[in-house]
Write a protein that holds these residues in place. Structure first.
Motif, PDB file in Angstrom:
ATOM      1  N   MET A 163       0.816  -1.220   0.000  1.00  0.00           N
ATOM      2  CA  MET A 163       0.000   0.000   0.000  1.00  0.00           C
ATOM      3  C   MET A 163       0.849   1.270   0.000  1.00  0.00           C
ATOM      4  O   MET A 163       0.317   2.371   0.002  1.00  0.00           O
ATOM      5  CB  MET A 163      -0.962   0.003   1.185  1.00  0.00           C
ATOM      6  CG  MET A 163      -2.020  -1.064   1.064  1.00  0.00           C
ATOM      7  SD  MET A 163      -3.237  -0.883   2.356  1.00  0.00           S
ATOM      8  CE  MET A 163      -4.403  -2.128   1.848  1.00  0.00           C
ATOM      9  N   LYS A 164       2.177   1.109  -0.040  1.00  0.00           N
ATOM     10  CA  LYS A 164       3.069   2.269  -0.066  1.00  0.00           C
ATOM     11  C   LYS A 164       2.832   3.050  -1.355  1.00  0.00           C
ATOM     12  O   LYS A 164       2.810   2.494  -2.446  1.00  0.00           O
ATOM     13  CB  LYS A 164       4.533   1.830   0.016  1.00  0.00           C
ATOM     14  CG  LYS A 164       5.490   2.986   0.083  1.00  0.00           C
ATOM     15  CD  LYS A 164       6.906   2.534   0.286  1.00  0.00           C
ATOM     16  CE  LYS A 164       7.804   3.760   0.406  1.00  0.00           C
ATOM     17  NZ  LYS A 164       9.182   3.386   0.697  1.00  0.00           N
ATOM     18  N   GLY A 165       2.606   4.353  -1.191  1.00  0.00           N
ATOM     19  CA  GLY A 165       2.412   5.222  -2.349  1.00  0.00           C
ATOM     20  C   GLY A 165       0.986   5.309  -2.839  1.00  0.00           C
ATOM     21  O   GLY A 165       0.671   6.155  -3.666  1.00  0.00           O
ATOM     22  N   ASN A 166       0.101   4.424  -2.352  1.00  0.00           N
ATOM     23  CA  ASN A 166      -1.280   4.467  -2.834  1.00  0.00           C
ATOM     24  C   ASN A 166      -2.321   4.530  -1.711  1.00  0.00           C
ATOM     25  O   ASN A 166      -3.512   4.440  -1.969  1.00  0.00           O
ATOM     26  CB  ASN A 166      -1.572   3.285  -3.766  1.00  0.00           C
ATOM     27  CG  ASN A 166      -1.432   1.941  -3.078  1.00  0.00           C
ATOM     28  OD1 ASN A 166      -1.729   1.791  -1.902  1.00  0.00           O
ATOM     29  ND2 ASN A 166      -0.966   0.955  -3.824  1.00  0.00           N
ATOM     30  N   THR A 167      -1.837   4.689  -0.478  1.00  0.00           N
ATOM     31  CA  THR A 167      -2.744   4.705   0.673  1.00  0.00           C
ATOM     32  C   THR A 167      -2.264   5.717   1.702  1.00  0.00           C
ATOM     33  O   THR A 167      -1.065   5.826   1.957  1.00  0.00           O
ATOM     34  CB  THR A 167      -2.808   3.311   1.328  1.00  0.00           C
ATOM     35  OG1 THR A 167      -3.256   2.365   0.358  1.00  0.00           O
ATOM     36  CG2 THR A 167      -3.742   3.286   2.523  1.00  0.00           C
ATOM     37  N   TRP A 168      -3.206   6.446   2.280  1.00  0.00           N
ATOM     38  CA  TRP A 168      -2.941   7.295   3.443  1.00  0.00           C
ATOM     39  C   TRP A 168      -3.572   6.647   4.653  1.00  0.00           C
ATOM     40  O   TRP A 168      -4.654   6.061   4.568  1.00  0.00           O
ATOM     41  CB  TRP A 168      -3.531   8.689   3.263  1.00  0.00           C
ATOM     42  CG  TRP A 168      -2.784   9.567   2.305  1.00  0.00           C
ATOM     43  CD1 TRP A 168      -1.439   9.623   2.117  1.00  0.00           C
ATOM     44  CD2 TRP A 168      -3.357  10.527   1.415  1.00  0.00           C
ATOM     45  NE1 TRP A 168      -1.136  10.566   1.161  1.00  0.00           N
ATOM     46  CE2 TRP A 168      -2.306  11.142   0.717  1.00  0.00           C
ATOM     47  CE3 TRP A 168      -4.658  10.938   1.144  1.00  0.00           C
ATOM     48  CZ2 TRP A 168      -2.511  12.135  -0.228  1.00  0.00           C
ATOM     49  CZ3 TRP A 168      -4.861  11.918   0.201  1.00  0.00           C
ATOM     50  CH2 TRP A 168      -3.787  12.512  -0.474  1.00  0.00           C
ATOM     51  N   ARG A 169      -2.924   6.774   5.804  1.00  0.00           N
ATOM     52  CA  ARG A 169      -3.454   6.265   7.069  1.00  0.00           C
ATOM     53  C   ARG A 169      -3.723   7.450   7.992  1.00  0.00           C
ATOM     54  O   ARG A 169      -2.807   8.176   8.342  1.00  0.00           O
ATOM     55  CB  ARG A 169      -2.458   5.298   7.729  1.00  0.00           C
ATOM     56  CG  ARG A 169      -2.224   4.040   6.901  1.00  0.00           C
ATOM     57  CD  ARG A 169      -1.158   3.125   7.484  1.00  0.00           C
ATOM     58  NE  ARG A 169       0.139   3.795   7.514  1.00  0.00           N
ATOM     59  CZ  ARG A 169       0.886   3.946   8.602  1.00  0.00           C
ATOM     60  NH1 ARG A 169       0.497   3.460   9.767  1.00  0.00           N
ATOM     61  NH2 ARG A 169       2.047   4.556   8.549  1.00  0.00           N
ATOM     62  N   VAL A 170      -4.990   7.635   8.342  1.00  0.00           N
ATOM     63  CA  VAL A 170      -5.390   8.775   9.175  1.00  0.00           C
ATOM     64  C   VAL A 170      -5.895   8.258  10.510  1.00  0.00           C
ATOM     65  O   VAL A 170      -6.840   7.470  10.561  1.00  0.00           O
ATOM     66  CB  VAL A 170      -6.493   9.610   8.482  1.00  0.00           C
ATOM     67  CG1 VAL A 170      -6.939  10.755   9.374  1.00  0.00           C
ATOM     68  CG2 VAL A 170      -6.000  10.130   7.129  1.00  0.00           C
ATOM     69  N   GLY A 171      -5.284   8.733  11.580  1.00  0.00           N
ATOM     70  CA  GLY A 171      -5.713   8.360  12.919  1.00  0.00           C
ATOM     71  C   GLY A 171      -6.508   9.488  13.550  1.00  0.00           C
ATOM     72  O   GLY A 171      -6.043  10.619  13.601  1.00  0.00           O
ATOM     73  N   LEU A 172      -7.710   9.180  13.964  1.00  0.00           N
ATOM     74  CA  LEU A 172      -8.550  10.120  14.713  1.00  0.00           C
ATOM     75  C   LEU A 172      -8.959   9.393  15.979  1.00  0.00           C
ATOM     76  O   LEU A 172      -9.878   8.583  15.967  1.00  0.00           O
ATOM     77  CB  LEU A 172      -9.780  10.526  13.897  1.00  0.00           C
ATOM     78  CG  LEU A 172      -9.510  11.436  12.704  1.00  0.00           C
ATOM     79  CD1 LEU A 172     -10.718  11.473  11.778  1.00  0.00           C
ATOM     80  CD2 LEU A 172      -9.138  12.827  13.160  1.00  0.00           C
ATOM     81  N   MET A 173      -8.225   9.662  17.056  1.00  0.00           N
ATOM     82  CA  MET A 173      -8.483   8.911  18.280  1.00  0.00           C
ATOM     83  C   MET A 173      -8.247   9.766  19.516  1.00  0.00           C
ATOM     84  O   MET A 173      -7.629  10.822  19.444  1.00  0.00           O
ATOM     85  CB  MET A 173      -7.612   7.664  18.312  1.00  0.00           C
ATOM     86  CG  MET A 173      -6.130   7.935  18.205  1.00  0.00           C
ATOM     87  SD  MET A 173      -5.145   6.461  17.902  1.00  0.00           S
ATOM     88  CE  MET A 173      -5.109   6.434  16.123  1.00  0.00           C
ATOM     89  N   GLY A 174      -8.754   9.302  20.617  1.00  0.00           N
ATOM     90  CA  GLY A 174      -8.538   9.963  21.896  1.00  0.00           C
ATOM     91  C   GLY A 174      -9.041  11.394  21.907  1.00  0.00           C
ATOM     92  O   GLY A 174     -10.048  11.728  21.289  1.00  0.00           O
ATOM     93  N   ALA A 175      -8.288  12.252  22.579  1.00  0.00           N
ATOM     94  CA  ALA A 175      -8.682  13.657  22.726  1.00  0.00           C
ATOM     95  C   ALA A 175      -8.725  14.382  21.378  1.00  0.00           C
ATOM     96  O   ALA A 175      -9.406  15.387  21.235  1.00  0.00           O
ATOM     97  CB  ALA A 175      -7.721  14.359  23.676  1.00  0.00           C
ATOM     98  N   GLY A 176      -7.998  13.866  20.393  1.00  0.00           N
ATOM     99  CA  GLY A 176      -7.987  14.497  19.069  1.00  0.00           C
ATOM    100  C   GLY A 176      -9.171  14.134  18.199  1.00  0.00           C
ATOM    101  O   GLY A 176      -9.355  14.692  17.126  1.00  0.00           O
ATOM    102  N   SER A 177      -9.971  13.208  18.652  1.00  0.00           N
ATOM    103  CA  SER A 177     -11.105  12.732  17.855  1.00  0.00           C
ATOM    104  C   SER A 177     -12.338  13.587  18.143  1.00  0.00           C
ATOM    105  O   SER A 177     -13.267  13.170  18.822  1.00  0.00           O
ATOM    106  CB  SER A 177     -11.387  11.263  18.168  1.00  0.00           C
ATOM    107  OG  SER A 177     -12.427  10.793  17.338  1.00  0.00           O
ATOM    108  N   THR A 178     -12.324  14.790  17.595  1.00  0.00           N
ATOM    109  CA  THR A 178     -13.434  15.714  17.788  1.00  0.00           C
ATOM    110  C   THR A 178     -14.029  16.080  16.441  1.00  0.00           C
ATOM    111  O   THR A 178     -13.376  15.940  15.396  1.00  0.00           O
ATOM    112  CB  THR A 178     -12.966  17.006  18.485  1.00  0.00           C
ATOM    113  OG1 THR A 178     -12.045  17.687  17.610  1.00  0.00           O
ATOM    114  CG2 THR A 178     -12.309  16.720  19.825  1.00  0.00           C
ATOM    115  N   GLU A 179     -15.247  16.570  16.469  1.00  0.00           N
ATOM    116  CA  GLU A 179     -15.888  17.008  15.220  1.00  0.00           C
ATOM    117  C   GLU A 179     -15.060  18.107  14.552  1.00  0.00           C
ATOM    118  O   GLU A 179     -14.892  18.120  13.334  1.00  0.00           O
ATOM    119  CB  GLU A 179     -17.298  17.512  15.511  1.00  0.00           C
ATOM    120  CG  GLU A 179     -18.051  17.905  14.259  1.00  0.00           C
ATOM    121  CD  GLU A 179     -19.479  18.325  14.527  1.00  0.00           C
ATOM    122  OE1 GLU A 179     -20.100  18.874  13.599  1.00  0.00           O
ATOM    123  OE2 GLU A 179     -19.982  18.126  15.653  1.00  0.00           O
TER     124      GLU A 179
END
Length: 89
Positions: A56-72
């Motif tokens: 998946m290198k070069g064709n995928t982004w990994r986005v983490g939305l978790m914990g205190a950072g997981s806000t609207e």
């Protein structure tokens, strides 16, 4: 977050029933440079997302939305930053 990605013409790599809420993998559209997109997010928004690993290198982004950072607010910020990085706004 995933419904917002769809409005940008992006799609999650994993079927909905198998997704993990805190980590979303996004298929990078053809013609979009992985590193340049991630660099734009970091430089202009202070958002650091991961690139794909292995096949998946070069064709995928990994986005983490978790914990205190997981806000609207942060979800909207990330979507707006992706829109700009893709040249849509």
């Amino acid at each position: 977050f995933c419904s917002g990605l769809e409005t940008l013409g992006l799609s999650a790599r994993v079927p909905e029933a198998e997704r993990l809420s805190p980590l979303t993998t996004i298929a990078i559209p053809d013609g979009v440079d992985d590193a340049a997109g991630r660099g734009h997010l970091l430089e202009h928004y202070g958002l650091e997302i991961g690139g794909g690993l292995g096949p998946m290198k070069g064709n995928t982004w990994r986005v983490g939305l978790m914990g205190a950072g997981s806000t609207e607010r942060n979800v909207k910020l990330c979507l707006a930053a992706l829109r700009e990085a893709l040249g849509q706004g």
